[in-house]
Motif scaffolding. Structure first.
Motif, PDB file in Angstrom:
ATOM      1  N   THR A  16       0.682  -0.997   0.131  1.00  8.99           N
ATOM      2  CA  THR A  16      -0.094   0.128  -0.132  1.00  8.99           C
ATOM      3  C   THR A  16       0.685   1.422   0.037  1.00  8.99           C
ATOM      4  O   THR A  16       1.973   1.201   0.671  1.00  8.99           O
ATOM      5  CB  THR A  16      -0.992  -0.195   1.310  1.00  8.99           C
ATOM      6  OG1 THR A  16      -0.249  -0.324   2.554  1.00  8.99           O
ATOM      7  CG2 THR A  16      -1.717  -0.902   1.005  1.00  8.99           C
ATOM      8  N   LEU A  17       0.440   2.256  -0.460  1.00  9.19           N
ATOM      9  CA  LEU A  17       1.091   3.594  -0.532  1.00  9.19           C
ATOM     10  C   LEU A  17       0.336   4.638   0.412  1.00  9.19           C
ATOM     11  O   LEU A  17      -0.836   4.758   0.429  1.00  9.19           O
ATOM     12  CB  LEU A  17       0.906   4.320  -1.949  1.00  9.19           C
ATOM     13  CG  LEU A  17       1.508   5.688  -2.282  1.00  9.19           C
ATOM     14  CD1 LEU A  17       2.839   5.603  -1.919  1.00  9.19           C
ATOM     15  CD2 LEU A  17       1.244   6.189  -3.661  1.00  9.19           C
ATOM     16  N   SER A  18       1.134   5.188   1.397  1.00 11.04           N
ATOM     17  CA  SER A  18       0.528   6.344   1.957  1.00 11.04           C
ATOM     18  C   SER A  18       1.437   7.583   1.604  1.00 11.04           C
ATOM     19  O   SER A  18       2.706   7.618   1.375  1.00 11.04           O
ATOM     20  CB  SER A  18       1.084   6.014   3.431  1.00 11.04           C
ATOM     21  OG  SER A  18       0.655   7.159   4.268  1.00 11.04           O
ATOM     22  N   LEU A  48       2.874   7.471  -8.761  1.00 14.42           N
ATOM     23  CA  LEU A  48       2.312   6.245  -8.935  1.00 14.42           C
ATOM     24  C   LEU A  48       3.181   5.247  -9.702  1.00 14.42           C
ATOM     25  O   LEU A  48       3.283   4.033  -9.245  1.00 14.42           O
ATOM     26  CB  LEU A  48       1.007   6.371  -9.993  1.00 14.42           C
ATOM     27  CG  LEU A  48       0.228   4.891  -9.883  1.00 14.42           C
ATOM     28  CD1 LEU A  48      -0.292   4.374  -8.470  1.00 14.42           C
ATOM     29  CD2 LEU A  48      -0.923   5.140 -10.912  1.00 14.42           C
ATOM     30  N   GLN A  49       3.886   5.674 -10.794  1.00 16.13           N
ATOM     31  CA  GLN A  49       4.884   4.740 -11.338  1.00 16.13           C
ATOM     32  C   GLN A  49       5.851   4.535 -10.531  1.00 16.13           C
ATOM     33  O   GLN A  49       6.485   3.285 -10.408  1.00 16.13           O
ATOM     34  CB  GLN A  49       5.338   5.765 -12.612  1.00 16.13           C
ATOM     35  CG  GLN A  49       4.430   5.616 -13.938  1.00 16.13           C
ATOM     36  CD  GLN A  49       4.739   6.587 -14.752  1.00 16.13           C
ATOM     37  OE1 GLN A  49       6.075   7.329 -14.654  1.00 16.13           O
ATOM     38  NE2 GLN A  49       4.055   6.802 -15.990  1.00 16.13           N
ATOM     39  N   ALA A  50       6.744   5.490  -9.615  1.00 18.46           N
ATOM     40  CA  ALA A  50       7.819   5.339  -8.680  1.00 18.46           C
ATOM     41  C   ALA A  50       7.339   4.285  -7.795  1.00 18.46           C
ATOM     42  O   ALA A  50       7.990   3.376  -7.304  1.00 18.46           O
ATOM     43  CB  ALA A  50       8.045   6.766  -8.137  1.00 18.46           C
ATOM     44  N   TYR A  60       7.125  -7.693  -4.966  1.00 18.46           N
ATOM     45  CA  TYR A  60       5.845  -7.713  -4.613  1.00 18.46           C
ATOM     46  C   TYR A  60       5.072  -7.592  -6.095  1.00 18.46           C
ATOM     47  O   TYR A  60       5.461  -6.903  -6.886  1.00 18.46           O
ATOM     48  CB  TYR A  60       5.093  -6.712  -3.698  1.00 18.46           C
ATOM     49  CG  TYR A  60       5.791  -7.028  -2.261  1.00 18.46           C
ATOM     50  CD1 TYR A  60       5.166  -7.855  -1.594  1.00 18.46           C
ATOM     51  CD2 TYR A  60       6.802  -5.966  -1.774  1.00 18.46           C
ATOM     52  CE1 TYR A  60       5.463  -8.233  -0.204  1.00 18.46           C
ATOM     53  CE2 TYR A  60       6.957  -6.298  -0.475  1.00 18.46           C
ATOM     54  CZ  TYR A  60       6.392  -7.301   0.309  1.00 18.46           C
ATOM     55  OH  TYR A  60       6.826  -7.586   1.540  1.00 18.46           O
ATOM     56  N   LEU A  61       3.966  -8.234  -6.293  1.00 21.42           N
ATOM     57  CA  LEU A  61       3.354  -8.237  -7.641  1.00 21.42           C
ATOM     58  C   LEU A  61       2.236  -7.403  -7.569  1.00 21.42           C
ATOM     59  O   LEU A  61       1.444  -6.990  -8.719  1.00 21.42           O
ATOM     60  CB  LEU A  61       2.930  -9.619  -7.888  1.00 21.42           C
ATOM     61  CG  LEU A  61       3.825 -10.631  -7.988  1.00 21.42           C
ATOM     62  CD1 LEU A  61       3.334 -12.169  -8.403  1.00 21.42           C
ATOM     63  CD2 LEU A  61       4.963 -10.722  -9.130  1.00 21.42           C
ATOM     64  N   TRP A  62       1.561  -7.048  -6.428  1.00 17.58           N
ATOM     65  CA  TRP A  62       0.278  -6.193  -6.491  1.00 17.58           C
ATOM     66  C   TRP A  62       0.657  -4.964  -5.628  1.00 17.58           C
ATOM     67  O   TRP A  62       1.256  -4.928  -4.396  1.00 17.58           O
ATOM     68  CB  TRP A  62      -0.608  -6.848  -5.786  1.00 17.58           C
ATOM     69  CG  TRP A  62      -1.011  -8.270  -6.516  1.00 17.58           C
ATOM     70  CD1 TRP A  62      -0.603  -9.456  -6.136  1.00 17.58           C
ATOM     71  CD2 TRP A  62      -2.008  -8.450  -7.513  1.00 17.58           C
ATOM     72  NE1 TRP A  62      -1.087 -10.323  -7.162  1.00 17.58           N
ATOM     73  CE2 TRP A  62      -1.972  -9.627  -7.870  1.00 17.58           C
ATOM     74  CE3 TRP A  62      -2.761  -7.476  -8.126  1.00 17.58           C
ATOM     75  CZ2 TRP A  62      -2.835 -10.245  -8.938  1.00 17.58           C
ATOM     76  CZ3 TRP A  62      -3.199  -7.926  -9.536  1.00 17.58           C
ATOM     77  CH2 TRP A  62      -3.414  -9.340  -9.610  1.00 17.58           C
ATOM     78  N   ALA A  63       0.257  -3.634  -6.049  1.00 11.58           N
ATOM     79  CA  ALA A  63       0.311  -2.352  -5.457  1.00 11.58           C
ATOM     80  C   ALA A  63      -0.857  -1.745  -5.564  1.00 11.58           C
ATOM     81  O   ALA A  63      -1.763  -1.835  -6.412  1.00 11.58           O
ATOM     82  CB  ALA A  63       1.366  -1.577  -6.040  1.00 11.58           C
ATOM     83  N   TRP A  64      -1.213  -1.085  -4.297  1.00  6.40           N
ATOM     84  CA  TRP A  64      -2.540  -0.513  -4.103  1.00  6.40           C
ATOM     85  C   TRP A  64      -2.356   0.875  -3.686  1.00  6.40           C
ATOM     86  O   TRP A  64      -1.767   1.271  -2.545  1.00  6.40           O
ATOM     87  CB  TRP A  64      -3.339  -1.032  -2.801  1.00  6.40           C
ATOM     88  CG  TRP A  64      -4.814  -0.570  -2.809  1.00  6.40           C
ATOM     89  CD1 TRP A  64      -5.837  -0.983  -3.199  1.00  6.40           C
ATOM     90  CD2 TRP A  64      -5.102   0.545  -1.786  1.00  6.40           C
ATOM     91  NE1 TRP A  64      -6.928  -0.420  -2.892  1.00  6.40           N
ATOM     92  CE2 TRP A  64      -6.540   0.541  -1.937  1.00  6.40           C
ATOM     93  CE3 TRP A  64      -4.442   1.103  -1.045  1.00  6.40           C
ATOM     94  CZ2 TRP A  64      -7.191   1.556  -1.087  1.00  6.40           C
ATOM     95  CZ3 TRP A  64      -4.981   2.190  -0.251  1.00  6.40           C
ATOM     96  CH2 TRP A  64      -6.506   2.276  -0.527  1.00  6.40           C
ATOM     97  N   SER A  65      -2.884   2.032  -4.418  1.00  8.31           N
ATOM     98  CA  SER A  65      -2.921   3.552  -4.106  1.00  8.31           C
ATOM     99  C   SER A  65      -4.551   3.760  -3.896  1.00  8.31           C
ATOM    100  O   SER A  65      -5.324   3.508  -4.768  1.00  8.31           O
ATOM    101  CB  SER A  65      -2.188   4.210  -4.952  1.00  8.31           C
ATOM    102  OG  SER A  65      -2.222   5.497  -4.850  1.00  8.31           O
TER     103      SER A  65
END
Length: 239
Positions: A16-18, A48-50, A60-65
């Motif tokens: 996850t991104l904070s 988002l790209q970074a 990791y294969l999955w990212a959530w923003s």
């Protein structure tokens, strides 16, 4: 069987991104069905790209923003997202925190990230956190797998937030120390005034209606009434 479960679950772990929202953040309709790396790197798209690249670097294969993984045009989905946000960060294998206003030689405590309402639960909820600076370098070049286990970083976090390290590293949502939890949020602010209450729902493990358009006073009133109803602690009125 346990070996199979461990192997399979590895492919479904997510990051996850904070962060603090800025100009030009990509929304769901901007990225749905498209490769983000083929888009312009301007504004929030570059962030988002970074973020996705750092998630890949951590295997990791999955990212959530939150910018583009929630359909904000759907009131039902927005309600569910607010109610589930704490759980999503808690279930993540890693939370990447981007401190967009901290240079490589700077201190994390000076970041505006520590003065925003929603980032309080994004700090407390995840068990594993890595802080990145303005140019997406690891904070102080610390290469440990979890900055919450670094003594120096924990001391900085305690000074920046006023939150004891035992809560930072092992936080449980609920009514314990309710007044302290409200005090942690007292100096934080949100873009929408009512979010100062909604951003605390997960910290208290509450599921209340999200009614955008109501005043901050009404939202906080509903929150405090529910806390008192469940905890019996009227001291929360003096926070």
């Amino acid at each position: 069987m346990e070996c199979i479960r461990t192997t399979v679950s590895k492919y479904f772990r997510f990051v996850t991104l904070s962060h603090r929202w800025g100009e030009g953040e990509p929304l769901l309709h901007d990225v749905e069905g498209r490769s983000i790396y083929s888009m312009s790197a301007n504004g929030g798209f570059g962030k988002l790209q970074a973020f996705c690249l750092r998630a890949c670097e951590q295997d990791y294969l999955w990212a959530w923003s939150d910018t583009c993984c929630i359909d904000k045009d759907s009131s039902a989905e927005l309600q569910e997202a607010v109610g589930s946000m704490f759980a999503w960060y808690r279930r993540s294998a890693l939370t990447i925190v981007h401190l967009s206003d901290v240079p490589n030689t700077g201190s994390l405590g000076g970041s505006e990230w520590f003065r925003r309402g929603w980032t309080l639960q994004e700090l407390l909820s995840p068990r594993t956190v890595l802080f990145y600076t303005q140019d997406w370098s690891l904070y102080k070049n610390l290469t440990c797998s979890n900055h919450k286990t670094d003594v120096v970083v924990l001391e900085e976090l305690e000074r920046a937030t006023g939150i004891q390290s035992r809560f930072l590293t092992n936080f449980s949502p609920g009514m314990d120390d309710a007044r302290s939890r409200l005090q942690w949020a007292s100096l934080r602010c949100t873009t929408r005034s009512e979010d100062i209450a909604y951003s605390l729902f997960g910290i208290f493990d509450l599921h209340l209606p999200v009614l955008y358009g109501e005043s901050a006073e009404k939202a906080l009133g509903r929150l405090l009434a529910e806390i008192i109803s469940q905890s019996g602690d009227i001291s929360v009125l003096d926070w």
